[in-house]
Design an enzyme around this catalytic site. Structure first.
Site, PDB file in Angstrom:
ATOM      1  N   ASP A   1       2.275  -1.129  11.804  1.00 52.15           N
ATOM      2  CA  ASP A   1       0.935  -1.541  11.369  1.00 52.15           C
ATOM      3  C   ASP A   1       0.614  -2.984  11.747  1.00 52.15           C
ATOM      4  O   ASP A   1      -0.500  -3.457  11.500  1.00 52.15           O
ATOM      5  CB  ASP A   1       0.816  -1.386   9.849  1.00 52.15           C
ATOM      6  CG  ASP A   1       0.826   0.081   9.445  1.00 52.15           C
ATOM      7  OD1 ASP A   1       0.486   0.929  10.296  1.00 52.15           O
ATOM      8  OD2 ASP A   1       1.180   0.375   8.296  1.00 52.15           O
TER       9      ASP A   1
ATOM     10  N   LYS B   1       0.838  -1.214   0.000  1.00 48.11           N
ATOM     11  CA  LYS B   1       0.000   0.000   0.000  1.00 48.11           C
ATOM     12  C   LYS B   1       0.865   1.253   0.000  1.00 48.11           C
ATOM     13  O   LYS B   1       0.630   2.178  -0.774  1.00 48.11           O
ATOM     14  CB  LYS B   1      -0.918  -0.033   1.230  1.00 48.11           C
ATOM     15  CG  LYS B   1      -1.861   1.140   1.337  1.00 48.11           C
ATOM     16  CD  LYS B   1      -3.147   0.746   2.019  1.00 48.11           C
ATOM     17  CE  LYS B   1      -3.007   0.576   3.518  1.00 48.11           C
ATOM     18  NZ  LYS B   1      -3.058   1.851   4.254  1.00 48.11           N
TER      19      LYS B   1
HETATM   20  C1  S3P Z   1       2.807   4.802   6.317  1.00 45.08           C
HETATM   21  C2  S3P Z   1       3.414   5.153   7.499  1.00 45.08           C
HETATM   22  C3  S3P Z   1       2.912   4.734   8.805  1.00 45.08           C
HETATM   23  C4  S3P Z   1       1.950   3.583   8.701  1.00 45.08           C
HETATM   24  C5  S3P Z   1       0.939   3.796   7.616  1.00 45.08           C
HETATM   25  C6  S3P Z   1       1.623   3.919   6.269  1.00 45.08           C
HETATM   26  C7  S3P Z   1       3.357   5.292   5.044  1.00 45.08           C
HETATM   27  O1  S3P Z   1       2.234   5.817   9.404  1.00 45.08           O
HETATM   28  O2  S3P Z   1       1.299   3.376   9.925  1.00 45.08           O
HETATM   29  O3  S3P Z   1       0.039   2.708   7.560  1.00 45.08           O
HETATM   30  O4  S3P Z   1       2.987   4.772   3.982  1.00 45.08           O
HETATM   31  O5  S3P Z   1       4.185   6.208   5.094  1.00 45.08           O
HETATM   32  P1  S3P Z   1       3.002   6.908  10.325  1.00 45.08           P
HETATM   33  O6  S3P Z   1       3.924   7.664   9.467  1.00 45.08           O
HETATM   34  O7  S3P Z   1       1.910   7.770  10.885  1.00 45.08           O
HETATM   35  O8  S3P Z   1       3.686   6.102  11.369  1.00 45.08           O
END
Ligand code: S3P
Length: 737
Positions: free
Chosen positions: A616, A322
C-alpha cells in the site's frame, strides 16, 4: 423469543411497541400498566394487550419489562420494578435521555443493574398518546442501546433481538455520548422550534402575523406542536448537554449576526454555503449509504498544497491500523463474550465493516475516541441481513466478509462504490466455491451474492501473495468441515493469523513454511485489542520527513509487524535515516516509535519479493523516488493495477504533470528523480494517491491542487489537519455547491 412482556406506560412509544410486538407474534402475552384507563381499555379492546394491571402485578412473571414513561418518571419506575421483577427478568426503557438514569440506578441491586439495558428508539412524532400509536413506528428506524458497564451480554442480546424483530436498526453507544448527541440532534431543535413559535406571537403585536408566515415557518416550528409536558421533562433531564448545545449554537448564530451587522457579505455567503453543504450531506446520508458513496452526488473535495511547507521536528500519532480495525470487529463479532477494542480507526472503510456487522445482528458500542465494545454473537449467532451490505470503498471489508458469510445459513449480498465495483473478486469466489460455497459475482466483480451453506476445508495455493484472500479463506475455514490450508507464494500481512490466536483459535503456521492451516468448528473467545497506529498512514509522514530539508519527525506507537515494514526497508535502501525506538508488543502485534530524519535519497531497484510487504506504500514511495538521485525501478507489482485505482497509471499521470520523467510497465514503473513543478492532479478517488501527491508538494516549485480527495477519509481521517500541524501548507475545500 420471550413470551411474557410487560409494558409500563402506554403512550405513543409504549403503545406502538405493544402494537408492533402483537403484530410480530400473536402468541406473545403482553400486559400493560398506565395511569390512563382509557388507553388500557382501548388496547384491551384492540387485542393489542391481553392484560392490564398495576406495575407490580404485571412485572411479576414477565420475561421482559419495557419502561415507556417520560425520562424524569423513569428512575422511580425502575426502583419499583427492582422490587417486584423476578431474578431472570430483563428490563429496558425508551427514554430519550440516559445519563440521569445512572445515578438513580446506583443504589439498586447489582443483579437488577446487570439485567437493565437502557434503550432509546429514535422515532416519534409530535403527536402523543395511545391514539397516535402505530405498529410500524419503528420499522427501519434506529434504536440506540446504551448498555452499562455491568449490563449482562445475554440481556443486551435479548433486547437487541426484540427491536430487530419489530424492524428497527440497533445502534449502541455510551449513555453520556447518547445524551450529548441527542442534545444536538433533537433537544436543541425542539428548543429552537418552541422559541421561534413563541417569538411570532409576541412580536408585531401578535395577532394576525401568522397570516404572513408560510411553509418556511411551518416547517421550522413543526416540533413546537410536541407535548410541552413531555418536553419539559426531557429538557430537564438533559439540561447540561442541552445548555452546551445551545452555547455552541449561539456561537454559530453570532457569526451570522456579525456578518449581517457588519455587512460582511462574503462571510455570510460562506456560512450559508457551508450550511447548505452540511444539509445536503445529511440528506444523502439519510437516503442510505449508497446515495452518499456512489459518487456524483457527494461533494467533491480538493486539497490545495502550496510550496514552501517544511516538516517541523516533533512527535505525532497517526490513526489506528485499518487492516487490524476490520479484523477486530469481525473476530469480536464471532466470539463468545464481550471484546473491548481501543485505537480503532474511525475511518469510513472500518466504519462500513462496523455497520455491516450491526446489520448482521451484532451489538457494537462506539466508536468513541477509538474505543469499541463488541458483544460477540458467537460463531452461529449472526442474523440474516435485511438489505444488501454496503461496503463503500473497502476491498478488505468485502473480501473478508465474503469468507465469513459463505459459511452462514442465510443469503447475503455485498455491494460497494464505483471503485470497489471494478475490483477483481474471482480470487476469492473461486476458492470459496471450491469449499462448497454458493457465491456469484458479476463478471468477476461486485456485487457478490452469497447463498450460504455448508463448507468443506480446502488446500489453496494463492497465485499472488494476498492477505485479503488468505484471510477470507481462513475465516471461511472456521465454518468448514475439516481443515483449511492457505499457502502463500511469499509473505504477506499476517494480522488475521495473529488475531485468531488472540481469540483462542488453534492455527498452524509452523508445520509448512508459507502455509497457514486451521480446523473448522473452533470457538472464538472474546479478548481485548489495542490497535496500533497504521504504518500505511505513517508512511506518508515518513516520506514527508525523509524529503523535507532538516526534518526530524517521530511517529509514535506505530505497528511494525514484519509483514508490513517493507516501506522502512525500501526507504533505508534509498538512504533514509529511520530508527525504531522502544520496540514493544501490543495486542499480539509488534509496535515501535519511528523516528525519521531527512537525508539525501538515491534510486533503487525494487523486486517482486519486496512488493507484498509494502503493497500500500508504493504511491508515496514513488514520491520519494521522484525526489531521489537517479532511477528507481519497481517490477513484479502488477497488483498495483487492481487497488482502489490503477495505481501505476494514477501515479504516472500525476508525476508526469509535475514534470517527473517515468516509464510504465504492465507490472511496474521506472521513475527518474528530478525537480517538481506544480499543477492539477486527479487522485481518481484513491485515498493513497491523493495523500502521496499532497506530500510531493513539499518539494514543488508551484502549488498542487489534488482533486477527488473525499476518500482520504476511508483510511486517514484528519489527514490534512495532521499534515498542516506537521508543516505542510495544505488546505482542503469542498467544491462549491
Ligand atoms: C489488506 C491487504 C492488502 C492491502 C489492503 C489491505 C488487508 O490487499 O493492499 O490495503 O487488510 O488484508 P491484498 O490482499 O489484495 O494485497
Amino acid at each position: 423469543m420471550n413470551k411474557n412482556i410487560a409494558i409500563i406506560g402506554l403512550g405513543l412509544i409504549g403503545g406502538s411497541l405493544a402494537k408492533a410486538l402483537r403484530k410480530l407474534d400473536a402468541s406473545f402475552s403482553i400486559a400493560a400498566a398506565d395511569s390512563d384507563d382509557g388507553a388500557l381499555e382501548l388496547a384491551l379492546a384492540d387485542g393489542v394487550i391481553g392484560r392490564a394491571g398495576a406495575l407490580a402485578e404485571i412485572c411479576a412473571g414477565a420475561n421482559i419489562v419495557m419502561v415507556a414513561v417520560p425520562p424524569l418518571a423513569a428512575p422511580a419506575v425502575l426502583s419499583e420494578i427492582a422490587r417486584c421483577a423476578g431474578p431472570e427478568t430483563v428490563i429496558t426503557d425508551v427514554a430519550s435521555v440516559k445519563s440521569h438514569l445512572l445515578a438513580a440506578l446506583a443504589p439498586l441491586p447489582a443483579g437488577f443493574r446487570s439485567r437493565f439495558v437502557p434503550g432509546h428508539p429514535l422515532a416519534g412524532s409530535e403527536q402523543s398518546g395511545y391514539g397516535a400509536a402505530r405498529a410500524e413506528l419503528f420499522q427501519g428506524r434506529n434504536v440506540v442501546l446504551a448498555p452499562l458497564e455491568e449490563t449482562a451480554p445475554e440481556a443486551v442480546a435479548k433486547i437487541h433481538a426484540l427491536w430487530r424483530g419489530i424492524g428497527a436498526n440497533v445502534l449502541a453507544m455510551s449513555p453520556e455520548r447518547h445524551d450529548r448527541i441527542l442534545a444536538l440532534t433533537s433537544h436543541l431543535p425542539h428548543v429552537l422550534a418552541f422559541a421561534m413559535a413563541g417569538l411570532l406571537s409576541r412580536r408585531e403585536n401578535g395577532a394576525g402575523v401568522h397570516h404572513y408566515a408560510a411553509s418556511g415557518f411551518a416547517d421550522f416550528t413543526r416540533l413546537a406542536a410536541s407535548d410541552p409536558a413531555l418536553w419539559s421533562d426531557i429538557l430537564r433531564a438533559n439540561a447540561g448537554a442541552t445548555v452546551a448545545a445551545l452555547d455552541a449554537f449561539g456561537e454559530d448564530l453570532k457569526q451570522f449576526r456579525d456578518a449581517l451587522a457588519e455587512g460582511d457579505w462574503p462571510a455570510l455567503g460562506d456560512s450559508l454555503r457551508a450550511a447548505r453543504r452540511a444539509r445536503r450531506a445529511f440528506d444523502l446520508a439519510r437516503g442510505g449509504p449508497e446515495t452518499s458513496d456512489s459518487g456524483g452526488a457527494a461533494p467533491e473535495r480538493c486539497f490545495h498544497v502550496r510550496p514552501g511547507g517544511a516538516i517541523t521536528s516533533g512527535r505525532i500519532r497517526v490513526p489506528g491500523d485499518k487492516s487490524i480495525s476490520h479484523r477486530a470487529i469481525m473476530l469480536g463479532a464471532l466470539a463468545e463474550g464481550v471484546s473491548r477494542v481501543s485505537g480503532f480507526l474511525e475511518g469510513e472503510d472500518a466504519l462500513h465493516t462496523l455497520a455491516a456487522f450491526r446489520e448482521l445482528g451484532v451489538t457494537i458500542v462506539g466508536p468513541e475516541n477509538g474505543r469499541l465494545t463488541i458483544y460477540g454473537a458467537g460463531a452461529n449467532g449472526l442474523r440474516a441481513p435485511r438489505r444488501p451490505l454496503w461496503l463503500g470503498n473497502s476491498g478488505t471489508a468485502m473480501r473478508l466478509l465474503a469468507g465469513i458469510l459463505a459459511g452462514q445459513g442465510f443469503a447475503s449480498e455485498l455491494r460497494g462504490d464505483e471503485s470497489l465495483s471494478q475490483r477483481p473478486m474471482n480470487r476469492i469466489v473461486q476458492p470459496l466455491a471450491g469449499m462448497g460455497a454458493v457465491i456469484s459475482a458479476e463478471d468477476g466483480r461486485p456485487p457478490l451474492r452469497i447463498s450460504g451453506g455448508k463448507l468443506r476445508g480446502i488446500d489453496h495455493a494463492m497465485p499472488v501473495a494476498s492477505a485479503q484472500v488468505k484471510s477470507c479463506l481462513l475465516l471461511a475455514g472456521l465454518f468448514a468441515e475439516g481443515h483449511t490450508t492457505v499457502r502463500e507464494p511469499g509473505p504477506c500481512r499476517d494480522h488475521t493469523e495473529r488475531m485468531l490466536r488472540g481469540f483462542g483459535v488453534e492455527l498452524d503456521t509452523r508445520s509448512r513454511p508459507g502455509a497457514a492451516s486451521l480446523a473448522g468448528g473452533q470457538t472464538l473467545s472474546a479478548c481485548d485489542i489495542d490497535i496500533p497506529g497504521d504504518i500505511s498512514s505513517a508512511a506518508f509522514l515518513m516520506v514527508a520527513a525523509a524529503i523535507s530539508p532538516g526534518a526530524s519527525l517521530t511517529l509514535e506507537h506505530v505497528g511494525v509487524n514484519p509483514t508490513r515494514t517493507g516501506v522502512i526497508d525500501i526507504l533505508r535502501q534509498m538512504g533514509a535515516d529511520i530508527r525504531l525506538h522502544k520496540p514493544r508488543e501490543s495486542g499480539g502485534e509488534p509496535v515501535a516509535d519511528i523516528e525519521v530524519r531527512q537525508r539525501p535519497l538515491r534510486g533503487v531497484d525494487i523486486g517482486a519479493e519486496q512488493v507484498a510487504l509494502a503493497i500500500d506504500e508504493f504511491p508515496v514511495l514513488l514520491v520519494a523516488a521522484a525526489c531521489a538521485e537517479g532511477e528507481t525501478r519497481i517490477r513484479g507489482a502488477g497488483e498495483l493495477r487492481v487497488k482502489e485505482s490503477d495505481r501505476i497509471e494514477a501515479m504516472a499521470e500525476g508525476l508526469g504533470i509535475l514534470g517527473i520523467e517515468h516509464e510504465t510497465f504492465p507490472d511496474g514503473i521506472r521513475v527518474t528523480g528530478g525537480e517538481f513543478g506544480g499543477g492539477i492532479i486527479d487522485s481518481r478517488g484513491d485515498h493513497r494517491i491523493a495523500m502521496a501527491f499532497a506530500i510531493a508538494a513539499l518539494r514543488c516549485r508551484q502549488a498542487i491542487t489534488i482533486r477527488n480527495c473525499a476518500n482520504v477519509a476511508t483510511s486517514f481521517p484528519g489527514f490534512a489537519a495532521l499534515a498542516r500541524q506537521t508543516g505542510l501548507d495544505i488546505s482542503e475545500e469542498d467544491a462549491a455547491t
